[in-house]
Motif scaffolding. Structure first.
Motif, PDB file in Angstrom:
ATOM      1  N   ALA A  54      -0.311   5.468  13.764  1.00 32.38           N
ATOM      2  CA  ALA A  54      -1.466   6.233  14.244  1.00 32.38           C
ATOM      3  C   ALA A  54      -1.807   7.367  13.278  1.00 32.38           C
ATOM      4  O   ALA A  54      -2.983   7.613  12.971  1.00 32.38           O
ATOM      5  N   GLN A  55      -0.785   8.058  12.790  1.00 36.95           N
ATOM      6  CA  GLN A  55      -1.025   9.129  11.821  1.00 36.95           C
ATOM      7  C   GLN A  55      -1.655   8.570  10.549  1.00 36.95           C
ATOM      8  O   GLN A  55      -2.580   9.172   9.980  1.00 36.95           O
ATOM      9  N   ASP A  56      -1.168   7.413  10.116  1.00 35.49           N
ATOM     10  CA  ASP A  56      -1.718   6.792   8.909  1.00 35.49           C
ATOM     11  C   ASP A  56      -3.177   6.386   9.110  1.00 35.49           C
ATOM     12  O   ASP A  56      -3.986   6.467   8.178  1.00 35.49           O
ATOM     13  N   VAL A  57      -3.506   5.930  10.327  1.00 34.54           N
ATOM     14  CA  VAL A  57      -4.887   5.532  10.620  1.00 34.54           C
ATOM     15  C   VAL A  57      -5.833   6.711  10.403  1.00 34.54           C
ATOM     16  O   VAL A  57      -6.886   6.579   9.766  1.00 34.54           O
ATOM     17  N   PHE A  58      -5.448   7.874  10.918  1.00 32.71           N
ATOM     18  CA  PHE A  58      -6.329   9.032  10.787  1.00 32.71           C
ATOM     19  C   PHE A  58      -6.319   9.604   9.373  1.00 32.71           C
ATOM     20  O   PHE A  58      -7.289  10.239   8.947  1.00 32.71           O
ATOM     21  N   THR A  59      -5.239   9.354   8.649  1.00 33.80           N
ATOM     22  CA  THR A  59      -5.225   9.715   7.229  1.00 33.80           C
ATOM     23  C   THR A  59      -6.238   8.860   6.473  1.00 33.80           C
ATOM     24  O   THR A  59      -7.009   9.362   5.645  1.00 33.80           O
ATOM     25  N   VAL A  60      -6.239   7.561   6.775  1.00 36.99           N
ATOM     26  CA  VAL A  60      -7.208   6.648   6.157  1.00 36.99           C
ATOM     27  C   VAL A  60      -8.631   7.061   6.521  1.00 36.99           C
ATOM     28  O   VAL A  60      -9.536   7.044   5.674  1.00 36.99           O
ATOM     29  N   LEU A  61      -8.824   7.437   7.787  1.00 36.05           N
ATOM     30  CA  LEU A  61     -10.152   7.860   8.236  1.00 36.05           C
ATOM     31  C   LEU A  61     -10.664   9.025   7.385  1.00 36.05           C
ATOM     32  O   LEU A  61     -11.822   9.024   6.950  1.00 36.05           O
ATOM     33  N   TRP A  62      -9.811   9.994   7.133  1.00 36.90           N
ATOM     34  CA  TRP A  62     -10.228  11.153   6.345  1.00 36.90           C
ATOM     35  C   TRP A  62     -10.431  10.771   4.873  1.00 36.90           C
ATOM     36  O   TRP A  62     -11.397  11.196   4.241  1.00 36.90           O
ATOM     37  N   GLU A  63      -9.524   9.954   4.348  1.00 38.42           N
ATOM     38  CA  GLU A  63      -9.629   9.566   2.941  1.00 38.42           C
ATOM     39  C   GLU A  63     -10.889   8.747   2.670  1.00 38.42           C
ATOM     40  O   GLU A  63     -11.448   8.803   1.572  1.00 38.42           O
ATOM     41  N   LYS A  64     -11.335   7.986   3.677  1.00 42.91           N
ATOM     42  CA  LYS A  64     -12.517   7.137   3.511  1.00 42.91           C
ATOM     43  C   LYS A  64     -13.754   7.740   4.165  1.00 42.91           C
ATOM     44  O   LYS A  64     -14.723   7.036   4.444  1.00 42.91           O
ATOM     45  N   ARG A  65     -13.717   9.034   4.402  1.00 38.26           N
ATOM     46  CA  ARG A  65     -14.793   9.689   5.154  1.00 38.26           C
ATOM     47  C   ARG A  65     -16.166   9.526   4.504  1.00 38.26           C
ATOM     48  O   ARG A  65     -17.183   9.474   5.203  1.00 38.26           O
ATOM     49  N   ALA A  66     -16.199   9.428   3.177  1.00 38.17           N
ATOM     50  CA  ALA A  66     -17.495   9.343   2.498  1.00 38.17           C
ATOM     51  C   ALA A  66     -18.282   8.109   2.921  1.00 38.17           C
ATOM     52  O   ALA A  66     -19.518   8.108   2.877  1.00 38.17           O
ATOM     53  N   GLY A  67     -17.587   7.058   3.354  1.00 38.05           N
ATOM     54  CA  GLY A  67     -18.278   5.833   3.740  1.00 38.05           C
ATOM     55  C   GLY A  67     -18.475   5.672   5.231  1.00 38.05           C
ATOM     56  O   GLY A  67     -18.934   4.617   5.695  1.00 38.05           O
ATOM     57  N   LEU A  68     -18.145   6.699   6.012  1.00 35.51           N
ATOM     58  CA  LEU A  68     -18.218   6.572   7.468  1.00 35.51           C
ATOM     59  C   LEU A  68     -19.642   6.444   7.993  1.00 35.51           C
ATOM     60  O   LEU A  68     -19.852   5.974   9.109  1.00 35.51           O
ATOM     61  N   GLY A  69     -20.607   6.848   7.190  1.00 33.99           N
ATOM     62  CA  GLY A  69     -21.991   6.715   7.633  1.00 33.99           C
ATOM     63  C   GLY A  69     -22.398   5.268   7.833  1.00 33.99           C
ATOM     64  O   GLY A  69     -23.361   4.979   8.551  1.00 33.99           O
ATOM     65  N   GLU A  70     -21.651   4.349   7.216  1.00 36.08           N
ATOM     66  CA  GLU A  70     -21.959   2.926   7.332  1.00 36.08           C
ATOM     67  C   GLU A  70     -21.198   2.254   8.475  1.00 36.08           C
ATOM     68  O   GLU A  70     -21.389   1.066   8.735  1.00 36.08           O
ATOM     69  N   VAL A  71     -20.309   3.004   9.147  1.00 38.52           N
ATOM     70  CA  VAL A  71     -19.521   2.445  10.251  1.00 38.52           C
ATOM     71  C   VAL A  71     -20.362   2.444  11.522  1.00 38.52           C
ATOM     72  O   VAL A  71     -20.829   3.493  11.970  1.00 38.52           O
ATOM     73  N   SER A  72     -20.561   1.264  12.103  1.00 39.97           N
ATOM     74  CA  SER A  72     -21.397   1.171  13.309  1.00 39.97           C
ATOM     75  C   SER A  72     -20.594   1.419  14.581  1.00 39.97           C
ATOM     76  O   SER A  72     -21.117   1.959  15.554  1.00 39.97           O
ATOM     77  N   ARG A  73     -19.316   1.007  14.589  1.00 37.51           N
ATOM     78  CA  ARG A  73     -18.454   1.214  15.758  1.00 37.51           C
ATOM     79  C   ARG A  73     -17.133   1.803  15.293  1.00 37.51           C
ATOM     80  O   ARG A  73     -16.307   1.110  14.714  1.00 37.51           O
ATOM     81  N   LEU A  74     -16.930   3.081  15.554  1.00 42.62           N
ATOM     82  CA  LEU A  74     -15.712   3.742  15.097  1.00 42.62           C
ATOM     83  C   LEU A  74     -14.475   3.140  15.750  1.00 42.62           C
ATOM     84  O   LEU A  74     -13.441   2.974  15.102  1.00 42.62           O
ATOM     85  N   GLU A  75     -14.579   2.808  17.030  1.00 47.48           N
ATOM     86  CA  GLU A  75     -13.422   2.244  17.730  1.00 47.48           C
ATOM     87  C   GLU A  75     -12.942   0.967  17.045  1.00 47.48           C
ATOM     88  O   GLU A  75     -11.747   0.748  16.863  1.00 47.48           O
ATOM     89  N   GLY A  76     -13.891   0.116  16.649  1.00 48.60           N
ATOM     90  CA  GLY A  76     -13.532  -1.108  15.944  1.00 48.60           C
ATOM     91  C   GLY A  76     -12.910  -0.819  14.594  1.00 48.60           C
ATOM     92  O   GLY A  76     -11.934  -1.460  14.194  1.00 48.60           O
ATOM     93  N   PHE A  77     -13.459   0.154  13.879  1.00 46.26           N
ATOM     94  CA  PHE A  77     -12.917   0.551  12.576  1.00 46.26           C
ATOM     95  C   PHE A  77     -11.478   1.026  12.719  1.00 46.26           C
ATOM     96  O   PHE A  77     -10.595   0.640  11.932  1.00 46.26           O
ATOM     97  N   LEU A  78     -11.214   1.857  13.728  1.00 46.79           N
ATOM     98  CA  LEU A  78      -9.868   2.392  13.930  1.00 46.79           C
ATOM     99  C   LEU A  78      -8.891   1.292  14.331  1.00 46.79           C
ATOM    100  O   LEU A  78      -7.742   1.262  13.872  1.00 46.79           O
ATOM    101  N   PHE A  79      -9.344   0.368  15.192  1.00 52.13           N
ATOM    102  CA  PHE A  79      -8.470  -0.718  15.626  1.00 52.13           C
ATOM    103  C   PHE A  79      -8.089  -1.612  14.449  1.00 52.13           C
ATOM    104  O   PHE A  79      -6.922  -1.962  14.268  1.00 52.13           O
ATOM    105  N   ILE A  80      -9.081  -1.985  13.638  1.00 54.57           N
ATOM    106  CA  ILE A  80      -8.812  -2.855  12.493  1.00 54.57           C
ATOM    107  C   ILE A  80      -7.887  -2.159  11.498  1.00 54.57           C
ATOM    108  O   ILE A  80      -6.972  -2.775  10.941  1.00 54.57           O
ATOM    109  N   THR A  81      -8.103  -0.865  11.296  1.00 54.75           N
ATOM    110  CA  THR A  81      -7.235  -0.110  10.388  1.00 54.75           C
ATOM    111  C   THR A  81      -5.803  -0.097  10.908  1.00 54.75           C
ATOM    112  O   THR A  81      -4.849  -0.325  10.148  1.00 54.75           O
TER     113      THR A  81
END
Length: 200
Positions: A54-81
């Motif tokens: 879980a900690q790694d997931v949110f680390t990835v979220l922050w590291e890839k933040r520049a591309g989050l504008g293209e994410v349509s469903r955050l829940e799906g993005f987090l689950f897949i990660t």
């Protein structure tokens, strides 16, 4: 800096995180931590490992933040990660002995099993190894490089001098052989997560 309300919409929070807003990131963290942790726990059966994932997931979220504008469903993005991080952890287990130790420590039902259950687990492991050994040489090599050494399809293709599609085909066929060999062990599906993981 204007305070972001807790009721802020997901698209707005993602836009702010993409711009580097740490407060928006914390709101997303608070909003989704329990769901991400629960997903990791379901997949790993280990509270400690689930927390790490879980900690790694949110680390990835922050590291890839520049591309989050293209994410349509955050829940799906987090689950897949989370799923991919769990599968990567399984693939990096270097040997069947390490995998056996992981199972005994992380799966309570197995760790507390009696002699009959442990004998069944041993039989299951032998079936897995025997099935892998019976695969055609190229399939077996591709499968071992993927699941035992944690190599990606592109890396295996380069090492074996074939295309990525060919490697994917080898691994699909290897997994099909394992599923057939393990048809009588439906209750052990989670134990085989390392072998039946999402194909990259």
């Amino acid at each position: 800096m204007q305070k972001i309300p807790h009721s802020a919409s997901e698209p707005e929070l993602l836009r702010l995180i993409a711009a580097g807003d740490q407060h928006a990131y914390r709101l997303i963290f608070e909003r989704y931590w329990d769901a991400v942790y629960s997903t990791a726990l379901l997949l790993t059966k280990s509270a400690a490992l689930a927390e790490d994932i879980a900690q790694d997931v949110f680390t990835v979220l922050w590291e890839k933040r520049a591309g989050l504008g293209e994410v349509s469903r955050l829940e799906g993005f987090l689950f897949i990660t989370a799923r991919n991080l769990v599968y990567t952890r399984f693939r990096k287990l270097a040997s069947s002995q390490e995998y056996r130790q992981y199972i005994l420590h992380c799966f309570p039902d197995t760790a507390g099993a009696g002699a009959d259950e442990k004998a069944e687990l041993k039989e299951l492991e032998q079936t897995i190894l025997r099935t892998i050994q019976q695969l055609p040489p190229q399939q077996q090599k591709a499968f071992r490089l993927s699941r035992f050494q944690g190599m990606r399809h592109e890396e295996i293709a380069t090492a074996m001098g074939v295309s990525r599609i060919t490697i994917k085909s080898y691994i699909v066929q290897a997994i099909a052989a394992l599923r057939k060999a393990l048809a009588n062990h439906p209750s052990e599906a989670l134990i085989l997560l390392w072998a039946l993981s999402f194909l990259q």
